[in-house]
Design a protein around this motif. Structure first.
Motif, PDB file in Angstrom:
ATOM      1  N   CYS A 142       1.927  -7.330   0.702  1.00 63.81           N
ATOM      2  CA  CYS A 142       0.422  -7.034   1.602  1.00 63.81           C
ATOM      3  C   CYS A 142       0.021  -8.295   2.408  1.00 63.81           C
ATOM      4  CB  CYS A 142      -0.639  -6.571   1.084  1.00 63.81           C
ATOM      5  SG  CYS A 142      -2.027  -6.316   2.031  1.00 63.81           S
ATOM      6  N   PRO A 143       0.518  -8.622   3.644  1.00 66.67           N
ATOM      7  CA  PRO A 143       0.046  -9.918   4.330  1.00 66.67           C
ATOM      8  C   PRO A 143      -1.252 -10.241   4.273  1.00 66.67           C
ATOM      9  CG  PRO A 143       1.079  -8.467   5.979  1.00 66.67           C
ATOM     10  CD  PRO A 143       1.259  -7.636   4.392  1.00 66.67           C
ATOM     11  N   GLU A 144      -2.153  -9.205   4.464  1.00 67.30           N
ATOM     12  CA  GLU A 144      -3.633  -9.627   4.450  1.00 67.30           C
ATOM     13  C   GLU A 144      -4.175 -10.399   3.214  1.00 67.30           C
ATOM     14  OE1 GLU A 144      -5.341  -5.779   6.016  1.00 67.30           O
ATOM     15  OE2 GLU A 144      -4.172  -6.022   7.958  1.00 67.30           O
ATOM     16  N   VAL A 145      -3.579  -9.642   2.154  1.00 70.25           N
ATOM     17  CA  VAL A 145      -4.124 -10.135   0.736  1.00 70.25           C
ATOM     18  C   VAL A 145      -3.360 -11.391   0.554  1.00 70.25           C
ATOM     19  CG1 VAL A 145      -3.611  -9.808  -1.779  1.00 70.25           C
ATOM     20  CG2 VAL A 145      -4.544  -7.879  -0.114  1.00 70.25           C
ATOM     21  N   GLY A 146      -1.824 -11.729   0.763  1.00 65.94           N
ATOM     22  CA  GLY A 146      -1.360 -12.693   0.948  1.00 65.94           C
ATOM     23  C   GLY A 146      -1.843 -13.966   1.582  1.00 65.94           C
ATOM     24  N   CYS A 147      -2.522 -13.596   2.633  1.00 66.82           N
ATOM     25  CA  CYS A 147      -3.163 -14.798   3.452  1.00 66.82           C
ATOM     26  C   CYS A 147      -4.581 -15.099   3.012  1.00 66.82           C
ATOM     27  CB  CYS A 147      -3.160 -14.608   4.986  1.00 66.82           C
ATOM     28  SG  CYS A 147      -4.268 -13.449   5.506  1.00 66.82           S
ATOM     29  N   GLY A 148      -5.006 -14.279   2.007  1.00 66.45           N
ATOM     30  CA  GLY A 148      -6.399 -15.004   1.238  1.00 66.45           C
ATOM     31  C   GLY A 148      -7.569 -13.731   1.471  1.00 66.45           C
ATOM     32  N   MET A 149      -7.368 -12.652   2.007  1.00 64.31           N
ATOM     33  CA  MET A 149      -8.231 -11.841   2.311  1.00 64.31           C
ATOM     34  C   MET A 149      -8.672 -10.859   0.997  1.00 64.31           C
ATOM     35  SD  MET A 149      -7.324 -10.521   6.137  1.00 64.31           S
ATOM     36  CE  MET A 149      -6.564 -11.642   7.362  1.00 64.31           C
ATOM     37  N   CYS A 158       0.693  -0.946  -0.139  1.00 66.46           N
ATOM     38  CA  CYS A 158       0.097   0.192   0.069  1.00 66.46           C
ATOM     39  C   CYS A 158       0.874   1.233  -0.066  1.00 66.46           C
ATOM     40  CB  CYS A 158      -0.841   0.220   1.068  1.00 66.46           C
ATOM     41  SG  CYS A 158      -0.206  -0.021   2.782  1.00 66.46           S
ATOM     42  N   LEU A 159       2.107   1.002   0.422  1.00 65.03           N
ATOM     43  CA  LEU A 159       2.896   2.489   0.644  1.00 65.03           C
ATOM     44  C   LEU A 159       3.593   2.800  -0.823  1.00 65.03           C
ATOM     45  CD1 LEU A 159       4.650   1.613   3.772  1.00 65.03           C
ATOM     46  CD2 LEU A 159       2.712   3.142   3.656  1.00 65.03           C
ATOM     47  N   LEU A 160       3.399   1.611  -1.590  1.00 63.92           N
ATOM     48  CA  LEU A 160       4.117   1.962  -2.952  1.00 63.92           C
ATOM     49  C   LEU A 160       3.001   2.256  -3.855  1.00 63.92           C
ATOM     50  CD1 LEU A 160       6.345  -1.269  -3.053  1.00 63.92           C
ATOM     51  CD2 LEU A 160       7.078   1.181  -2.649  1.00 63.92           C
ATOM     52  N   GLY A 161       1.663   2.546  -3.481  1.00 64.26           N
ATOM     53  CA  GLY A 161       0.744   2.919  -4.078  1.00 64.26           C
ATOM     54  C   GLY A 161      -0.355   1.671  -4.727  1.00 64.26           C
ATOM     55  N   GLU A 162      -0.066   0.446  -4.091  1.00 64.85           N
ATOM     56  CA  GLU A 162      -1.075  -0.540  -4.664  1.00 64.85           C
ATOM     57  C   GLU A 162      -2.226  -0.496  -3.885  1.00 64.85           C
ATOM     58  OE1 GLU A 162       0.663  -4.528  -5.125  1.00 64.85           O
ATOM     59  OE2 GLU A 162       2.460  -3.836  -5.532  1.00 64.85           O
ATOM     60  N   ALA A 163      -3.559  -0.641  -4.393  1.00 66.52           N
ATOM     61  CA  ALA A 163      -4.598  -0.401  -3.693  1.00 66.52           C
ATOM     62  C   ALA A 163      -5.185  -1.749  -3.171  1.00 66.52           C
ATOM     63  CB  ALA A 163      -5.913   0.052  -4.655  1.00 66.52           C
ATOM     64  N   VAL A 164      -4.510  -1.943  -1.722  1.00 67.19           N
ATOM     65  CA  VAL A 164      -4.745  -3.165  -1.210  1.00 67.19           C
ATOM     66  C   VAL A 164      -5.214  -3.291   0.346  1.00 67.19           C
ATOM     67  CG1 VAL A 164      -2.979  -4.350  -2.743  1.00 67.19           C
ATOM     68  CG2 VAL A 164      -2.149  -3.448  -0.518  1.00 67.19           C
ATOM     69  N   ARG A 165      -5.402  -2.058   0.569  1.00 69.09           N
ATOM     70  CA  ARG A 165      -5.864  -1.795   1.951  1.00 69.09           C
ATOM     71  C   ARG A 165      -7.368  -2.203   1.982  1.00 69.09           C
ATOM     72  NH1 ARG A 165      -3.913   1.552   5.591  1.00 69.09           N
ATOM     73  NH2 ARG A 165      -5.976   2.692   6.245  1.00 69.09           N
TER      74      ARG A 165
END
Length: 166
Positions: A43-50, A11-18
Motif C-alpha cells: 500500500c503506497p499510502e501506508v508505505g509513505c507514512g500515511m 487492500c485487494l488481498l484483504g488488508e484493511a489499509v484503505r
C-alpha cells in the motif's frame, strides 16, 4: 523454478489499509492467483507514512503531472508519495517482478482510472502517482487492476503474459 512474482495492492488481498480503514479483497486475486503466483503486497499510502484511517485524497492538475491532494484539508502529498516511490524502487529492482495488480480508481494506484480534478470539477482520468511511477520504471510487465481481473478472458491473457515473461 520460482513462481512469478506480482506486486499487488494490499487492500485487494484483504488488508484493511484503505483511507476508510477497510479493505477491498478481490476473490479473483486473493485465492485464485495466490495458488500459482507469489505476491508482494503493498500500500503506497501506508508505505509513505500515511495513517489508517486517513483523509481521502484525489488527483488534481493535469494528466501528465497531477498532484495528490487531501480533499478536506487540501494538503499536497505528492512529494511524500514520490519520495516513497524512489526509495521503494531500489528494493523492487532487486526483485524479479513479473506483473502488477493495483487498486482501480485510487489516486495512488489507479491505472489510468483515477479521477482527475481541476478545483471541484472532475476533468478526466489519470494514473495514480504510484501507478504512473512504477509502470514507467517497469513498462514491459503486465499491469492490471481488480476490475480488469474480474473478466475471465482478461485474466487468462494476463496470466499467459506473466508466464511468457518469466
Amino acid at each position: 523454478m520460482n513462481r512469478p512474482l506480482i506486486l499487488v495492492s494490499s487492500c485487494l488481498l484483504g488488508e484493511a489499509v484503505r483511507y476508510d480503514g477497510r479493505h477491498k479483497r478481490c476473490k479473483h486475486i486473493a485465492g485464485f492467483l495466490q495458488r500459482d503466483f507469489d505476491f508482494i503486497p503493498l500500500c503506497p499510502e501506508v508505505g509513505c507514512g500515511m495513517t489508517v484511517p486517513r483523509e481521502a485524497m484525489r488527483l488534481e492538475g493535469n494528466q501528465s503531472c497531477p498532484a495528490l491532494v487531501t480533499v478536506r484539508s487540501r494538503k499536497d502529498k505528492t512529494l511524500e508519495m514520490m519520495d516513497y516511490c524512489s526509495r521503494l524502487l531500489s528494493e523492487l529492482e532487486r526483485e524479479n517482478i513479473g506483473g502488477l495488480i493495483l487498486k482501480a480508481r485510487s489516486p495512488s494506484c489507479g491505472i489510468r482510472s483515477a479521477e482527475l480534478y481541476c478545483g471541484d470539477s472532475p476533468i478526466g482520468r489519470a494514473s495514480g502517482i504510484f501507478a504512473a511511477f512504477i509502470m514507467n520504471r517497469f513498462p514491459d510487465i503486465p499491469a492490471a487492476d481488480e476490475e480488469d481481473m474480474a473478466d475471465p478472458a482478461f485474466r487468462e491473457k494476463f496470466v499467459a503474459k506473466l508466464l511468457r515473461n518469466r
